[in-house]
Design a protein around this motif. Structure first.
Motif, PDB file in Angstrom:
ATOM      1  N   ILE A 188       7.953  -1.601 -13.193  1.00  0.00           N
ATOM      2  CA  ILE A 188       9.375  -1.981 -13.068  1.00  0.00           C
ATOM      3  C   ILE A 188       9.656  -3.217 -13.922  1.00  0.00           C
ATOM      4  CG2 ILE A 188      11.031  -2.966 -11.425  1.00  0.00           C
ATOM      5  CD1 ILE A 188       9.845  -0.960  -9.326  1.00  0.00           C
ATOM      6  N   ARG A 189       8.768  -4.199 -13.871  1.00  0.00           N
ATOM      7  CA  ARG A 189       8.950  -5.422 -14.673  1.00  0.00           C
ATOM      8  C   ARG A 189       8.835  -5.099 -16.170  1.00  0.00           C
ATOM      9  NH1 ARG A 189      11.779  -8.696 -11.578  1.00  0.00           N
ATOM     10  NH2 ARG A 189      10.596  -9.920 -10.052  1.00  0.00           N
ATOM     11  N   ALA A 190       7.945  -4.183 -16.519  1.00  0.00           N
ATOM     12  CA  ALA A 190       7.749  -3.814 -17.931  1.00  0.00           C
ATOM     13  C   ALA A 190       9.014  -3.184 -18.504  1.00  0.00           C
ATOM     14  CB  ALA A 190       6.567  -2.851 -18.060  1.00  0.00           C
ATOM     15  N   MET A 191       9.835  -2.613 -17.632  1.00  0.00           N
ATOM     16  CA  MET A 191      11.106  -2.016 -18.087  1.00  0.00           C
ATOM     17  C   MET A 191      12.198  -3.072 -18.216  1.00  0.00           C
ATOM     18  SD  MET A 191      11.434   1.699 -16.265  1.00  0.00           S
ATOM     19  CE  MET A 191      10.786   1.388 -14.633  1.00  0.00           C
ATOM     20  N   LYS A 237      15.192  -9.385  -7.822  1.00  0.00           N
ATOM     21  CA  LYS A 237      14.332 -10.206  -6.959  1.00  0.00           C
ATOM     22  C   LYS A 237      13.451  -9.213  -6.214  1.00  0.00           C
ATOM     23  CE  LYS A 237      14.018 -14.351  -4.692  1.00  0.00           C
ATOM     24  NZ  LYS A 237      13.797 -15.640  -5.378  1.00  0.00           N
ATOM     25  N   ILE A 238      12.132  -9.332  -6.428  1.00  0.00           N
ATOM     26  CA  ILE A 238      11.218  -8.353  -5.824  1.00  0.00           C
ATOM     27  C   ILE A 238      10.421  -9.017  -4.709  1.00  0.00           C
ATOM     28  CG2 ILE A 238       9.369  -6.683  -6.182  1.00  0.00           C
ATOM     29  CD1 ILE A 238      10.239  -6.347  -9.036  1.00  0.00           C
ATOM     30  N   ILE A 239      10.522  -8.433  -3.527  1.00  0.00           N
ATOM     31  CA  ILE A 239       9.827  -8.957  -2.355  1.00  0.00           C
ATOM     32  C   ILE A 239       8.748  -7.957  -1.944  1.00  0.00           C
ATOM     33  CG2 ILE A 239      10.088  -9.653   0.059  1.00  0.00           C
ATOM     34  CD1 ILE A 239      13.163  -9.665  -2.012  1.00  0.00           C
ATOM     35  N   GLY A 240       7.510  -8.408  -1.980  1.00  0.00           N
ATOM     36  CA  GLY A 240       6.400  -7.569  -1.545  1.00  0.00           C
ATOM     37  C   GLY A 240       6.267  -7.632  -0.037  1.00  0.00           C
ATOM     38  N   LEU A 241       5.874  -6.517   0.568  1.00  0.00           N
ATOM     39  CA  LEU A 241       5.714  -6.451   2.022  1.00  0.00           C
ATOM     40  C   LEU A 241       4.375  -5.830   2.376  1.00  0.00           C
ATOM     41  CD1 LEU A 241       9.211  -4.981   3.031  1.00  0.00           C
ATOM     42  CD2 LEU A 241       8.468  -7.348   3.297  1.00  0.00           C
ATOM     43  N   THR A 242       3.805  -6.270   3.465  1.00  0.00           N
ATOM     44  CA  THR A 242       2.577  -5.657   3.955  1.00  0.00           C
ATOM     45  C   THR A 242       2.422  -5.987   5.433  1.00  0.00           C
ATOM     46  OG1 THR A 242       0.207  -5.408   3.549  1.00  0.00           O
ATOM     47  CG2 THR A 242       1.083  -7.632   3.415  1.00  0.00           C
ATOM     48  N   TYR A 293       0.839  -1.202   0.000  1.00  0.00           N
ATOM     49  CA  TYR A 293       0.000   0.000   0.000  1.00  0.00           C
ATOM     50  C   TYR A 293       0.873   1.250   0.000  1.00  0.00           C
ATOM     51  CZ  TYR A 293      -3.884  -3.119   0.781  1.00  0.00           C
ATOM     52  OH  TYR A 293      -4.820  -4.112   0.627  1.00  0.00           O
ATOM     53  N   LEU A 294       0.952   1.854  -1.166  1.00  0.00           N
ATOM     54  CA  LEU A 294       1.681   3.106  -1.327  1.00  0.00           C
ATOM     55  C   LEU A 294       0.699   4.161  -1.813  1.00  0.00           C
ATOM     56  CD1 LEU A 294       4.806   1.653  -3.206  1.00  0.00           C
ATOM     57  CD2 LEU A 294       4.762   2.457  -0.835  1.00  0.00           C
ATOM     58  N   PRO A 295       0.946   5.436  -1.489  1.00  0.00           N
ATOM     59  CA  PRO A 295       0.028   6.481  -1.957  1.00  0.00           C
ATOM     60  C   PRO A 295       0.148   6.665  -3.469  1.00  0.00           C
ATOM     61  CG  PRO A 295       1.940   7.461  -0.893  1.00  0.00           C
ATOM     62  CD  PRO A 295       2.081   5.980  -0.735  1.00  0.00           C
ATOM     63  N   THR A 296      -0.844   7.130  -4.117  1.00  0.00           N
ATOM     64  CA  THR A 296      -0.924   7.398  -5.583  1.00  0.00           C
ATOM     65  C   THR A 296      -0.593   6.148  -6.392  1.00  0.00           C
ATOM     66  OG1 THR A 296       1.289   8.438  -5.670  1.00  0.00           O
ATOM     67  CG2 THR A 296      -0.595   9.883  -5.346  1.00  0.00           C
ATOM     68  N   MET A 297       0.657   5.775  -6.574  1.00  0.00           N
ATOM     69  CA  MET A 297       0.966   4.553  -7.322  1.00  0.00           C
ATOM     70  C   MET A 297       1.129   3.387  -6.340  1.00  0.00           C
ATOM     71  SD  MET A 297       4.161   3.582  -9.826  1.00  0.00           S
ATOM     72  CE  MET A 297       3.868   4.802 -11.094  1.00  0.00           C
ATOM     73  N   SER A 298       0.264   2.382  -6.463  1.00  0.00           N
ATOM     74  CA  SER A 298       0.297   1.261  -5.501  1.00  0.00           C
ATOM     75  C   SER A 298       1.549   0.408  -5.710  1.00  0.00           C
ATOM     76  CB  SER A 298      -0.938   0.385  -5.698  1.00  0.00           C
ATOM     77  OG  SER A 298      -0.851  -0.299  -6.936  1.00  0.00           O
ATOM     78  N   GLY A 299       1.825  -0.459  -4.731  1.00  0.00           N
ATOM     79  CA  GLY A 299       2.949  -1.382  -4.858  1.00  0.00           C
ATOM     80  C   GLY A 299       2.831  -2.236  -6.112  1.00  0.00           C
ATOM     81  N   PRO A 300       1.677  -2.904  -6.320  1.00  0.00           N
ATOM     82  CA  PRO A 300       1.524  -3.727  -7.527  1.00  0.00           C
ATOM     83  C   PRO A 300       1.712  -2.936  -8.826  1.00  0.00           C
ATOM     84  CG  PRO A 300      -0.149  -4.308  -5.932  1.00  0.00           C
ATOM     85  CD  PRO A 300       0.569  -3.115  -5.378  1.00  0.00           C
ATOM     86  N   GLU A 301       1.200  -1.722  -8.893  1.00  0.00           N
ATOM     87  CA  GLU A 301       1.353  -0.919 -10.114  1.00  0.00           C
ATOM     88  C   GLU A 301       2.824  -0.565 -10.330  1.00  0.00           C
ATOM     89  OE1 GLU A 301      -0.521  -0.418 -12.629  1.00  0.00           O
ATOM     90  OE2 GLU A 301       0.978   0.873 -13.598  1.00  0.00           O
ATOM     91  N   ALA A 302       3.519  -0.230  -9.263  1.00  0.00           N
ATOM     92  CA  ALA A 302       4.953   0.089  -9.381  1.00  0.00           C
ATOM     93  C   ALA A 302       5.725  -1.138  -9.867  1.00  0.00           C
ATOM     94  CB  ALA A 302       5.500   0.572  -8.038  1.00  0.00           C
ATOM     95  N   PHE A 355      -0.474  -8.975  -6.011  1.00  0.00           N
ATOM     96  CA  PHE A 355       0.950  -8.642  -5.978  1.00  0.00           C
ATOM     97  C   PHE A 355       1.770  -9.628  -6.819  1.00  0.00           C
ATOM     98  CE2 PHE A 355       3.535  -5.410  -4.816  1.00  0.00           C
ATOM     99  CZ  PHE A 355       3.833  -5.154  -3.481  1.00  0.00           C
ATOM    100  N   PHE A 356       1.430 -10.923  -6.697  1.00  0.00           N
ATOM    101  CA  PHE A 356       2.156 -11.907  -7.515  1.00  0.00           C
ATOM    102  C   PHE A 356       1.860 -11.709  -8.997  1.00  0.00           C
ATOM    103  CE2 PHE A 356       4.872 -14.540  -5.082  1.00  0.00           C
ATOM    104  CZ  PHE A 356       4.334 -14.667  -3.814  1.00  0.00           C
ATOM    105  N   ALA A 357       0.601 -11.372  -9.318  1.00  0.00           N
ATOM    106  CA  ALA A 357       0.235 -11.125 -10.718  1.00  0.00           C
ATOM    107  C   ALA A 357       1.031  -9.945 -11.287  1.00  0.00           C
ATOM    108  CB  ALA A 357      -1.263 -10.860 -10.837  1.00  0.00           C
ATOM    109  N   ALA A 358       1.350  -8.987 -10.421  1.00  0.00           N
ATOM    110  CA  ALA A 358       2.115  -7.809 -10.864  1.00  0.00           C
ATOM    111  C   ALA A 358       3.582  -8.148 -11.129  1.00  0.00           C
ATOM    112  CB  ALA A 358       2.041  -6.707  -9.811  1.00  0.00           C
ATOM    113  N   GLY A 359       4.074  -9.228 -10.471  1.00  0.00           N
ATOM    114  CA  GLY A 359       5.440  -9.632 -10.771  1.00  0.00           C
ATOM    115  C   GLY A 359       6.404  -9.771  -9.609  1.00  0.00           C
TER     116      GLY A 359
END
Lengths: 153, 150
Positions: free
Chosen positions: A100-103, A108-113, A87-96, A124-128
């Protein structure tokens, strides 16, 4: 009780972390110089995540927003590891993470909550992301991840 | 030796806080991040936590005072408070935040108020504990610096 890690360096020398916390940590020596990016809009979590990683020998940069993380990667910065809050303001973690993956970033990306829910996990996993953990950072799980990344380089 | 006595006193206090469930191993990890380069580290961390927690509690007070409760925001702030309290090892406060989140997700008004009262109580206990520890650390470090100069 001081956290400890197993020695991971089997070779002659290695990259020592910027670790001046002498007696409290077993010095982390990795085969490679490792870098990490922390993305968390909460100052407390951001500082603690950064300091935890630095204490284990990972050169770490911390930013507050998804946009800042995306900009850094877009500018050419590369990181072995990215720790990013859901949960990040404006651009969410998954969107970020999607951007990042699209670039083409292969970090190694570790999601946190604070609380993992099934829906958050799916999104989050679907985002990469590669892994998803509840805060706070615990060396029991992040040291094996660092070791794995170090061994893969 | 006074220095040893104070260190022992601090260790005993932290041990007791663990036994009461006020602090958990995440607190020990935070404490171990202290280093000689920044003796204010613990104080700074605890200040950040208290600042976050008090903001979160103020927002929750506002949302829970509304005639129609915005449970989504209550849950979101419970989530945030859980994140920051778990980061400093505030075990009992973490549990209270979990209860609040559960009650707000289920839109249970009375349960939400009860859980919020618990969050506030546990925050006060945790805050006092962290302040005591920070103060003791400061005294110990000041005494040690004084002894080195002698």
């Amino acid at each position: 009780m001081a956290p400890t890690i197993e020695s991971v360096n089997q070779g002659n020398g290695g990259f020592e972390g910027n670790n001046k916390r002498s007696d409290r940590f077993v010095k982390a020596t990795w085969k490679n110089k490792l870098t990490a990016l922390v993305v968390d809009n909460g100052e407390l979590c951001r500082v603690l995540e950064r300091e935890n990683l630095r204490a284990y020998g990972v050169e770490t940069v911390a930013v507050e927003t998804g946009e800042a993380a995306v900009e850094l990667i877009a500018s050419g910065s590369t990181f072995n590891l990215i720790f990013i809050d859901m949960y990040l303001p404006t651009m969410s973690g998954p969107e970020a993470v999607r951007q990042i993956r699209a670039m083409g970033a292969r970090s190694k990306i570790i999601g946190l909550t604070a609380f993992i829910t099934e829906k958050d996990e799916q999104d989050f996993f679907a985002a990469g992301i590669d892994e998803f953990f509840e805060k706070p950072l615990d060396p029991d799980w992040f040291v094996p991840i660092i070791r794995e990344v170090d061994n893969q380089i | 030796m006074v220095g040893t006595d104070l260190r022992q006193q601090l260790m005993n206090y932290i041990q007791s806080s663990h036994e009461q469930g006020i602090l958990d191993e995440a607190f020990d990890r935070v404490k171990n991040l202290e280093n000689d380069g920044n003796p204010q580290f613990l104080s700074e961390i605890f200040s950040m936590f208290c600042h976050d927690a008090e903001n979160g509690i103020a927002e929750l007070t506002r949302f829970l005072a509304e005639p129609v409760i915005d449970y989504e925001n209550v849950s979101a702030f419970a989530h945030q408070l859980k994140g920051s309290s778990s980061s400093v090892g505030g075990h009992r406060m973490v549990l209270a935040c979990c209860e609040l989140r559960q009650a707000s997700n289920n839109k249970i008004k009375e349960g939400s108020f009860e859980a919020f009262d618990k969050v506030k109580r546990e925050y006060c206990i945790l805050r006092d504990s962290l302040n005591y520890i920070a103060q003791m650390e400061k005294t110990i470090l000041t005494n040690e610096a004084r002894r080195r100069r002698q």
